[in-house]
Design a protein around this motif. Structure first.
Motif, PDB file in Angstrom:
ATOM      1  N   UNK A  23       0.819  -1.203   0.000  1.00 17.55           N
ATOM      2  CA  UNK A  23       0.000   0.000   0.000  1.00 17.55           C
ATOM      3  C   UNK A  23       0.858   1.259   0.000  1.00 17.55           C
ATOM      4  N   UNK A  24       1.922   1.275   0.795  1.00 21.74           N
ATOM      5  CA  UNK A  24       2.785   2.455   0.873  1.00 21.74           C
ATOM      6  C   UNK A  24       3.472   2.737  -0.457  1.00 21.74           C
ATOM      7  N   UNK A  25       3.949   1.703  -1.116  1.00 20.53           N
ATOM      8  CA  UNK A  25       4.661   1.874  -2.382  1.00 20.53           C
ATOM      9  C   UNK A  25       3.674   2.023  -3.537  1.00 20.53           C
ATOM     10  N   UNK A  26       2.596   1.261  -3.496  1.00 27.69           N
ATOM     11  CA  UNK A  26       1.643   1.240  -4.602  1.00 27.69           C
ATOM     12  C   UNK A  26       0.933   2.541  -4.876  1.00 27.69           C
ATOM     13  N   UNK A  39       7.855 -14.654   2.086  1.00 27.97           N
ATOM     14  CA  UNK A  39       8.805 -15.749   2.299  1.00 27.97           C
ATOM     15  C   UNK A  39      10.244 -15.308   1.989  1.00 27.97           C
ATOM     16  N   UNK A  40      10.405 -14.561   0.890  1.00 27.04           N
ATOM     17  CA  UNK A  40      11.722 -14.068   0.497  1.00 27.04           C
ATOM     18  C   UNK A  40      12.081 -12.766   1.213  1.00 27.04           C
ATOM     19  N   UNK A  41      11.095 -12.191   1.890  1.00 28.99           N
ATOM     20  CA  UNK A  41      11.267 -10.896   2.566  1.00 28.99           C
ATOM     21  C   UNK A  41      11.784  -9.843   1.590  1.00 28.99           C
ATOM     22  N   UNK A  42      11.054  -9.712   0.481  1.00 32.92           N
ATOM     23  CA  UNK A  42      11.466  -8.777  -0.562  1.00 32.92           C
ATOM     24  C   UNK A  42      10.253  -8.144  -1.226  1.00 32.92           C
ATOM     25  N   UNK A  43      10.473  -6.966  -1.801  1.00 31.44           N
ATOM     26  CA  UNK A  43       9.447  -6.301  -2.590  1.00 31.44           C
ATOM     27  C   UNK A  43       9.993  -6.070  -3.991  1.00 31.44           C
ATOM     28  N   UNK A  44       9.173  -6.378  -4.992  1.00 31.03           N
ATOM     29  CA  UNK A  44       9.500  -6.125  -6.395  1.00 31.03           C
ATOM     30  C   UNK A  44       8.567  -5.020  -6.878  1.00 31.03           C
ATOM     31  N   UNK A  45       9.136  -4.036  -7.555  1.00 27.15           N
ATOM     32  CA  UNK A  45       8.367  -2.882  -7.994  1.00 27.15           C
ATOM     33  C   UNK A  45       8.621  -2.617  -9.469  1.00 27.15           C
TER      34      UNK A  45
END
Length: 76
Positions: A23-26, A39-45
Motif C-alpha cells: 500500500x505504501x509503495x503502490x 517468504x523471500x522478505x522482498x518487494x519487487x516494484x
C-alpha cells in the motif's frame, strides 16, 4: 519502458506487513506494481516516471521497514 527494482526488506513477518508495504509503495505516482514476497522478505516494484528508487525506498521506510539490499533493472 518500465523499470524494475527489488529490495530485500527486514522486518517482514506476516501478511499485514505485506499489505503495509504494498500500500505504501503502490500509491506512489508512476508505480505500476508493488508485490511483496513474505517468504523471500522482498518487494519487487515496476515503475515509470515520476517514481524513482529513492521515493520507493522512502515509502518502505515510512511504512516502518528497513531495506537490506537491492537490485535494479529494466523489463522488456
Amino acid at each position: 519502458m518500465p523499470k524494475a527494482i527489488e529490495r530485500s526488506i527486514r522486518g517482514i513477518t506476516c501478511g499485514d506487513c505485506r499489505h503495509a508495504i504494498e500500500n505504501a509503495v503502490g500509491v506512489l505516482p508512476g508505480v505500476a506494481v508493488a508485490e511483496v514476497n513474505t517468504r523471500a522478505r522482498a518487494v519487487a516494484v515496476l515503475y515509470d516516471a515520476p517514481a524513482e528508487p529513492a521515493a520507493i525506498e522512502a515509502a518502505i521506510r515510512g511504512a516502518g521497514y528497513r531495506i537490506a539490499h537491492h537490485t535494479e533493472g529494466s523489463t522488456s
